[in-house]
Design an enzyme around this catalytic site. Structure first.
Site, PDB file in Angstrom:
ATOM      1  N   GLU A  33      -4.376 -10.419  -0.008  1.00 17.66           N
ATOM      2  CA  GLU A  33      -5.253 -10.148   1.341  1.00 17.66           C
ATOM      3  C   GLU A  33      -6.858 -10.523   0.901  1.00 17.66           C
ATOM      4  O   GLU A  33      -7.428  -9.867  -0.058  1.00 17.66           O
ATOM      5  CB  GLU A  33      -5.254  -8.664   2.182  1.00 17.66           C
ATOM      6  CG  GLU A  33      -3.732  -8.384   2.475  1.00 17.66           C
ATOM      7  CD  GLU A  33      -3.694  -7.031   3.019  1.00 17.66           C
ATOM      8  OE1 GLU A  33      -4.881  -6.493   3.350  1.00 17.66           O
ATOM      9  OE2 GLU A  33      -2.572  -6.596   3.163  1.00 17.66           O
TER      10      GLU A  33
ATOM     11  N   GLU B 137       0.688  -1.290   0.102  1.00 13.00           N
ATOM     12  CA  GLU B 137       0.005   0.181  -0.012  1.00 13.00           C
ATOM     13  C   GLU B 137       1.046   1.136  -0.035  1.00 13.00           C
ATOM     14  O   GLU B 137       0.860   2.007   0.800  1.00 13.00           O
ATOM     15  CB  GLU B 137      -1.008   0.071   1.203  1.00 13.00           C
ATOM     16  CG  GLU B 137      -2.008  -1.260   0.930  1.00 13.00           C
ATOM     17  CD  GLU B 137      -3.045  -1.132   2.240  1.00 13.00           C
ATOM     18  OE1 GLU B 137      -4.129  -1.518   1.934  1.00 13.00           O
ATOM     19  OE2 GLU B 137      -2.531  -0.862   3.464  1.00 13.00           O
TER      20      GLU B 137
END
Length: 1016
Positions: free
Chosen positions: A510, A442
């Site tokens: 994820e 991220e």
């Protein structure tokens, strides 16, 4: 422009830090265990008590803080390794993405909490020809090192190894070591992971020596031939200087048998063909011992032992292969975590994690979002776990600046980025468990990620490069996405688009956000992985709930989360998102995941004939490692148990199993199930012989109940009607109704009020974490927490042997034009049995109704002592429409307290589906509830409102009654705290429904509830 402070200089990655290298120890005697290796050279752990001075900023440091003469008697003591926030210093703070200071890279606030650590150590002698190395495994965020009044060096990169050469700075006798640690540095901009902000020396500190002419570094790689039979072992040694060293390479198997022994010049790579080595995989983590004996002039300089796993990773087409097989990753994301000590963990606790993972059929870990302590990888090699090793890099807070790639696409930060992956690769490169290097998490994308990829591919072409933020898969070897939905109404990415779009292997780095009660939909994801070869699995977010262990004044243990320490901004309980609860209790979701990713899947081919299909979901191993027990049940009575031979079923194939059912007289109303229980034939490193790997349960017969015998009941029934109430009395019971509200108020049997409040319509549940984005609409748009019931008609009838009451109502919420048109029916029989039904018709302006309702059913209050619960339905753990794979049909019994699932933040829990009866017992008395159709139930000592208001478990106060929910259906769980919401097929919608059941108080022995329920 003012000169940057040392801890603000993004161009400065370290001072005097040694070049990164593999994590290993040297030995002078060839012994293999770690403790014995250390015995061959100098080694000392510097863990333990250190002197400690805590300051608000580095500039407040005493001028002589690093000098031996500095008086430290008044300093505190602190434990190393440890986070100083967990030892009473600084502030606890949890945030998912926000930086805790203004975004002005590379600058950090002047108020920069700083810890000065001091300790001494003694050296009896300094051995000539030895290099003395000070090694830090993890220090957050940046730090300086001083020894004996001298500045040694500086480093950052909080969660990766830093080494310093102390050879010229040590003295025989007492030495003084000082470390100054800064909470904030320019490196913090690269360390904005979703976790508690914790500081200090939090991993091991070691001082050891190595021969200067010994191995500085080495790289071990293995390459198979095209048939994956024979392999080449390649070792690239690195020496600080060429002094004519030679290395004798000895490879031994687990039994100690020597495979080969050869000598090569230290200036050359060693290349050796190994015939048919046993391949390393997560299913068979076979490790060889490679001993490297370094000699000079025939004298042994050192001995280094390295575990070697023969395995090869590559991409072919749109699949990645391990040893030629397109494996499926059944993984979890894992943070370092301890509920007491923060990010300070031990080898023992990590081993507990990996053993638990193996016991739950997990085969892969992503080290979110930084390298772990070195022994983590040793354990993954040993136990068998595929690892995505992630660099310590996340810049999530920049997402809120409207320039997500602010530093990721800025060449001024190139060195800082590249060093993160460089140090990770060099420390961990010799671990066969690692199949991918991950560039971080991220942090958008840009120039610096391209440079990281260049470095990774050049340095280690034997592994793949992973980075989810590379949305266009420009540099990554795998197409990685997170929380990709299975279905949605907008045009955002869904799994069906992934299936058709990607030209590279795909993983979900994820998914399945395991926050609170959930996630749901895991089976649907796994079915897709199995269906499509290039969908190669994923990693559940995440392994551990990050609650902070706290003891109340009353001595009760509970767990705190974001906001509980005055931290602002915070993300509340978003850190309570693990498959493992803080006390290491496996959550329901972990048991569910274990079943979803089971190694043997079964389905009935011809149930009547006893034909079942077995699918081996392993990638390499056959099913001959498992024993199979078939257990046949009549409700809760074991009829027969027998061992059955498992058909020969190689990896990724199917076979058919035939079983004969036992000869038994089938009883009306009984449920007949067969349990297929797969266990380990032999002990594994992670479990004992006989450990249950998976269980599949099928109903092989279900006999309908005989029609209830028509009894002529002569029992007297007295009905007393008042203006607003009706009381119905029998010989040993009374039931009271409110005619105004159309409710059953109570039912008294003997002198005991058993039902303290009769069934009431209910479509609310205590919100689960995965409801977080629904709750606002539920409350501010639909006002679902504010129900109102308008009674239209109540009709009472006294018949010969029963009393009947029909109630017609409208049930809606504040300011809503959608509502249920309800018809309740109560029948009280003269023997005390109460029949209840509710029929709901969705009415009003249906288009204005919410797309999902929490539940559709009724709630009752039962006397608190009826707290032993038996049921026939799905169990033994809680289950929901989209989380029921680990549940199976049968008869179960637990106490009410055992049924309560103690989520860190209280919420809806304890539901059980597909029930046809339940019994709540006090001693030999049981309130037996039987449904006309199957229903869901849950029973608790708390109201939904109690669970909803409570922020922690200690906020819950037990009611003086039990709350019993009986539902026609309940909404699924979904994963929408971060991910897919409830799939359409699992939604509880605003539709018509009906529910009917009877309530009867019975005198039943504890072991006869199922038998009585069949007969009634």
């Amino acid at each position: 422009m003012r000169q940057l402070k040392r801890w603000e200089n993004n161009k400065l990655d370290g001072i005097n830090r040694m070049e990164p290298r593999a994590d290993f120890y040297t030995s002078g005697n060839g012994l293999e265990t770690e403790s014995e290796q250390h015995a061959g050279s100098y080694f000392e752990s510097l863990n333990g008590k250190w002197r400690f001075l805590f300051l608000e900023a580095p500039e407040y440091s005493p001028e002589d803080f690093y000098k031996t003469s500095c008086k430290t008697e008044q300093w505190d003591e602190i434990e190393v390794p440890g986070n100083w926030q967990r030892q009473g210093y600084g502030k606890m703070h949890y945030s998912d993405l926000c930086y805790n200071f203004p975004i002005i890279p590379p600058l950090v606030p002047t108020e920069n909490p700083t810890g000065i650590y001091r300790r001494t150590f003694d050296l009896d002698q300094i051995i000539a020809g030895q290099q003395y190395i000070l090694r830090f495994q993890g220090v957050d965020s940046a730090f300086e090192v001083y020894v004996n009044d001298q500045f040694i060096g500086y480093s950052k990169g909080a969660r990766i190894q830093s080494e310093f050469d102390l050879t010229d700075n040590l003295v025989e006798g007492t030495n003084t070591l000082t470390v100054r640690v800064f909470q904030w540095s320019d490196g913090t901009y690269l360390e904005d992971q979703d976790m508690w902000w914790l500081s200090g020396i939090f991993r091991d500190v070691e001082l050891f020596s190595r021969p200067k002419e010994g191995l500085y570094d080495y790289t071990v790689q293995t390459y198979f031939d095209s048939s994956f039979k024979d392999a080449e072992l390649v070792v690239d040694p690195v020496f600080s200087s060429n002094a004519g060293q030679q290395i004798t390479y000895t490879l031994s198997d687990k039994s100690g048998e020597t495979i080969f022994e050869e000598t090569e010049a230290g200036t050359k790579s060693f290349v050796k063909k190994v015939a048919a080595p046993r391949q390393w995989s997560a299913e068979d983590p076979y490790l060889y011992d490679l001993t490297m004996t370094v000699k000079k002039d025939e004298a042994v300089i050192e001995v280094v032992t390295q575990k070697v796993g023969f395995r090869q990773v590559e991409v072919q087409g749109n699949q990645f292969l391990v040893n030629g097989v397109a494996i499926k990753l059944k993984g979890v994301n894992r943070h370092d975590y301890s509920p007491k000590h923060g990010r300070t963990t031990t080898k023992e606790s990590i081993e507990e994690d990996i053993v638990l993972m193996k016991q739950h059929n997990i085969n892969a870990v992503r080290t979110s979002h930084y390298p772990n302590a070195p022994y983590f990888y040793d354990l993954c090699d040993q136990y068998g776990m595929y690892v995505i090793d992630e660099a310590d890099l996340e810049c999530h807070g920049f997402e809120l600046s409207e320039d997500y790639a602010w530093i990721s696409d800025n060449p001024e930060w190139e060195e800082a980025y590249v060093n993160r992956i460089k140090r990770t690769i060099h420390r961990d490169k010799n671990h066969p468990s690692i199949i991918m290097w991950s560039l971080g998490n991220e942090s958008a994308f840009g120039h610096n990620f391209r440079k990281m990829t260049e470095y990774a591919k050049k340095t280690d072409p034997t592994r793949l490069v992973h980075y989810e933020g590379d949305f266009e898969v420009e540099v990554s070897d795998v197409y990685s996405t997170m929380y990709t939905w299975l279905e949605r109404d907008d045009d955002k990415l869904t799994m069906d688009k992934v299936i058709t779009k990607t030209k590279k292997p795909h993983i979900l780095c994820e998914y399945g956000h395991a926050m609170g009660n959930g996630p749901g939909n895991l089976k649907e994801y796994q079915d897709l992985f199995y269906k499509h070869d290039h969908l190669q699995g994923g990693f559940i977010w995440e392994w551990f709930d990050h609650g902070i262990e706290t003891v109340s004044e009353e001595g009760e243990v509970y767990y705190r989360y974001g906001g509980d320490f005055g931290d602002d901004p915070n993300n509340g309980n978003f850190c309570i998102d693990g498959l493992l609860m803080p006390d290491r209790t496996p959550s329901t979701s972990l048991v569910e995941y274990k079943k979803v990713i089971e190694p043997v899947q079964m389905k009935a081919v011809n149930l009547t004939a006893g034909l079942y299909e077995l699918t081996n979901r392993l990638d390499f191993a056959s099913l001959d490692q498992y024993s199979l027990t078939c257990a046949f049940y009549e409700d809760d009575r074991l009829i027969e148990e027998r061992e059955v031979d498992v058909p020969e079923t190689p990896a990724r194939t199917t076979s058919v199993l035939h079983i004969d059912y036992p000869e038994v007289t089938l009883l009306p109303g009984a449920l007949y199930t067969v349990h297929f229980v797969y266990r380990l034939k032999e002990a594994a490193t992670w479990a004992d012989k006989g450990f249950e790997v998976t269980r599949s349960v099928f109903v092989w017969d279900e006999v309908k109940s005989l029609p209830a015998a028509t009894e002529h009941l002569d029992n007297h029934l007295d009905v007393k009607e008042e203006t607003a109430f009706v009381t119905v009395k029998g010989e040993h019971f009374s039931v009271r109704f409110d005619k105004v509200r159309g409710k059953m108020l109570e039912a008294v049997y003997g002198d005991k009020k058993v039902i303290e409040k009769g069934p009431e319509m209910n479509f609310w549940r205590a919100p689960i974490d995965n409801d977080m984005y629904l709750v606002e609409d539920y409350k501010t748009k639909y006002f679902m927490h504010l129900p109102h019931e308008s009674v239209r008609d109540v009709v009472c009838r006294k018949k010969e042997d029963r009393f009947e009451m029909d109630v017609h109502t409208y049930y809606g919420t504040t300011n809503s034009a959608w509502f249920y048109d309800l018809v309740y029916t109560y029948i009280v029989h003269s023997n005390g049995t109460i029949d209840f039904s509710i029929d709901g018709t969705a009415a009003g302006r249906k288009l204005l109704a919410p797309p999902m309702l929490p539940r559709l059913g009724v709630s009752l209050r039962i006397a608190k002592d009826f707290d032993t619960v038996s049921w026939r339905g799905l169990g033994p753990l809680e289950n929901y429409a989209d989380s029921r794979q680990a549940a199976y049909p049968g008869v179960f019994s637990h106490s009410v307290d055992e049924l309560f699932v103690n989520y860190v933040m209280p919420q809806e829990n304890g539901n059980h589906m597909d029930c046809d009866w339940i019994g709540l017992a006090e001693g030999e008395q049981t309130l037996l509830i039987k449904g006309e159709k199957t229903f869901d139930y849950s029973v608790s000592r708390y109201e939904d409102s109690d669970l909803e208001k409570a922020q922690h478990t200690i906020d819950l106060k037990k009611r003086d009654y039990l709350v019993l929910n009986i539902d026609a259906r309940q909404n699924g769980l979904g994963s929408n705290s971060c991910g897919q919401d409830q799939l359409d097929k699992y939604r509880c919608k605003f539709d018509d429904f009906s529910l009917a059941f009877s309530l009867a108080l019975e005198e039943i022995a504890k072991d006869q509830v199922a038998e009585t329920a069949r007969d009634k």
